[in-house]
Motif scaffolding. Structure first.
Motif, mmCIF file in Angstrom:
data_model
loop_
_atom_site.group_PDB
_atom_site.id
_atom_site.type_symbol
_atom_site.label_atom_id
_atom_site.label_comp_id
_atom_site.label_asym_id
_atom_site.label_seq_id
_atom_site.Cartn_x
_atom_site.Cartn_y
_atom_site.Cartn_z
ATOM 1 N N TYR A 206 0.820 -1.220 0.000
ATOM 2 C CA TYR A 206 0.000 0.000 0.000
ATOM 3 C C TYR A 206 0.855 1.272 0.000
ATOM 4 O O TYR A 206 0.348 2.360 0.262
ATOM 5 C CB TYR A 206 -0.961 -0.004 1.194
ATOM 6 C CG TYR A 206 -2.021 -1.075 1.047
ATOM 7 C CD1 TYR A 206 -3.261 -0.783 0.471
ATOM 8 C CD2 TYR A 206 -1.765 -2.393 1.439
ATOM 9 C CE1 TYR A 206 -4.218 -1.764 0.305
ATOM 10 C CE2 TYR A 206 -2.720 -3.385 1.277
ATOM 11 C CZ TYR A 206 -3.945 -3.064 0.709
ATOM 12 O OH TYR A 206 -4.892 -4.039 0.542
ATOM 13 N N ASN A 212 0.617 1.010 -5.860
ATOM 14 C CA ASN A 212 0.459 0.584 -4.465
ATOM 15 C C ASN A 212 -0.282 1.625 -3.642
ATOM 16 O O ASN A 212 -1.162 1.283 -2.838
ATOM 17 C CB ASN A 212 1.839 0.332 -3.833
ATOM 18 C CG ASN A 212 2.406 -1.019 -4.230
ATOM 19 O OD1 ASN A 212 1.762 -1.789 -4.945
ATOM 20 N ND2 ASN A 212 3.622 -1.298 -3.777
ATOM 21 N N ARG A 215 -3.959 1.565 -4.163
ATOM 22 C CA ARG A 215 -4.633 0.284 -3.907
ATOM 23 C C ARG A 215 -5.815 0.433 -2.943
ATOM 24 O O ARG A 215 -6.888 -0.132 -3.169
ATOM 25 C CB ARG A 215 -3.614 -0.717 -3.344
ATOM 26 C CG ARG A 215 -4.058 -2.165 -3.412
ATOM 27 C CD ARG A 215 -2.967 -3.127 -2.895
ATOM 28 N NE ARG A 215 -1.692 -3.022 -3.591
ATOM 29 C CZ ARG A 215 -1.439 -3.505 -4.809
ATOM 30 N NH1 ARG A 215 -2.385 -4.151 -5.465
ATOM 31 N NH2 ARG A 215 -0.260 -3.351 -5.378
#
Ligand SMILES: Cc1cc2nc3c(=O)[nH]c(=O)nc-3n(C[C@H](O)[C@H](O)[C@H](O)COP(=O)(O)O)c2cc1C
Length: 374
Positions: A206, A212, A215
């Motif tokens: 994350y 990321n 996400r």
């Protein structure tokens, strides 16, 4: 090259529109507006039904940012949508708006690091993507505006619970009679803070790359869409707003990725705050047309719109819906005033915006009320 959007008639702002499953009587939206008037147990105020139903001629009302869980709270007296009592309180609001033919969705919210230990269970630290304190303030009863607390980074194993809280809140919002929900992905709150490299220095799935960092918002949007139907879900973003001490080294690439990721869900709309929320529209360069090109859905714009700007944005096809914040606080009959090009009431001071009772909330006069005493 930017996609072209068909031009509309000069007064299309006042004509019906469709946003996913939502049929709107016009393209004028009431922006989400925190008013810090919730009662005990963060149940919406008894006055909220009157306040929102006074504004039911809006094509769509986006009700104020509302906590998805107890942990999500960051300000005094903001409502929740996770307990039975809160759902019952909201039911009175949605019934009142529907009785007047209006449409209303709920903005669902986790404040993340923009919070204070006073709002957290046992005085714990608020949670964020990382342990980076926001240079911003929150409102605490009895103390006024105070610095937010130092947050702690959410553990990886806590993140599914956050997604689930968004899902649950959306379900409860539908139980409360809302026509849909808007995910609060703006202003430095939890979803936005995860997005940005100035507030997220995680090294797990994350954090790091744009994919990321995006996400969490994409997982939350998907969970909510799966729960209540994507055509009842909107998302709000504020790509270059410094609100909530938001910062990112490359917002264009970041938000292009977010739009790409949201696109396949088939959401009801994307709601974009252009510039600094409540301030300069050109605080930082950003290509909103490029962002819109990536998104095949209804495009709602906000921030500093007046009548002429809104008419032009809709007629040119640059936007599908325009939301108004401060003007809707001060003008319950804003739609009529825009249609008739009538003067607007002035907004009262800050002391009536955040907290208080009926004054500055349900007592702004309509044109009819003004005419009656004239
Ligand atoms: C009193 C007040 C409360 C607000 N609360 C929220 C909120 O709960 N959620 C949100 O996304 N934006 C919130 N905003 C920002 C507004 O939705 C809107 O973006 C901003 O006022 C700019 O639009 P305007 O120029 O039409 O007022 C708030 C703004 C004000 C003035």
């Amino acid at each position: 090259m930017a996609k072209s959007h068909p031009a509309r008639s000069a007064d299309a702002l006042f004509e019906p529109a469709t946003a996913g499953a939502l049929q709107l009587t016009n393209r004028i939206v009431m922006a989400p507006l925190t008013r810090n008037r919730a009662g005990p147990d963060l149940v919406p105020s008894d006055l909220a039904a009157e306040y929102y139903s006074q504004r039911a001629t809006a094509g769509l009302i986006i009700a104020e940012a509302t906590q998805i869980s107890a942990q999500a709270q960051g300000y005094a007296d903001t409502p929740g949508v996770y307990s039975d009592a809160q759902v019952a309180g909201w039911r009175a609001v949605t019934d009142a708006v529907h009785a007047k033919g209006g449409k209303i969705v709920l903005q669902v919210w986790h404040t993340g690091r923009v919070s204070h230990t006073l709002f957290q269970k046992d005085g714990q630290a608020p949670v964020g993507p990382s342990g980076i304190r926001a240079a911003t303030k929150t409102f605490v009863a009895g103390q006024g505006f105070v610095d937010v607390s130092e947050p702690r980074a959410l553990r990886l194993d806590e993140i599914p619970g956050i997604v689930d809280d968004f899902r649950h809140a959306a379900r409860r919002a539908i139980e409360a009679g809302f026509d849909g929900v808007e995910l609060h992905g703006a202003h430095g709150y939890l979803l936005d803070a995860f997005l940005r490299d100035g507030t997220n220095d995680r090294t797990d799935a994350y954090g790091g790359s744009i994919a990321n960092r995006a996400r969490l918002i994409l997982e939350a949007a998907k969970a909510v869409a799966d729960e209540i139907g994507a055509d009842r879900v909107g998302v709000r973003l504020s790509p270059v707003s410094p609100a909530g001490d938001s910062k990112d080294s490359d917002p264009q690439a970041l938000f292009n990725h977010v739009a790409d990721g949201l696109n396949p869900l088939g959401l009801a709309y994307l709601h974009v705050v252009e510039g600094a929320t409540g301030g300069a529209r050109d605080n930082e360069p950003f290509d909103y047309a490029a962002l819109r090109d990536r998104f095949n859905g209804v495009w709602m714009v906000n921030n500093g719109y007046d009548r002429a700007m809104a008419l032009a944005a809709i007629a040119s096809g640059r936007a599908d819906l325009v939301s108004f914040g401060r003007a809707f606080i001060a003008n319950p009959d804003l739609v009529r005033r825009l249609r008739e090009d009538a003067p607007l009431n002035e907004l009262l001071g800050r002391d009536t915006l955040y907290g208080g009772g009926a004054h500055g909330y349900t007592d702004y006069p309509t044109l009819d009320a003004i005419a009656a005493v004239a």
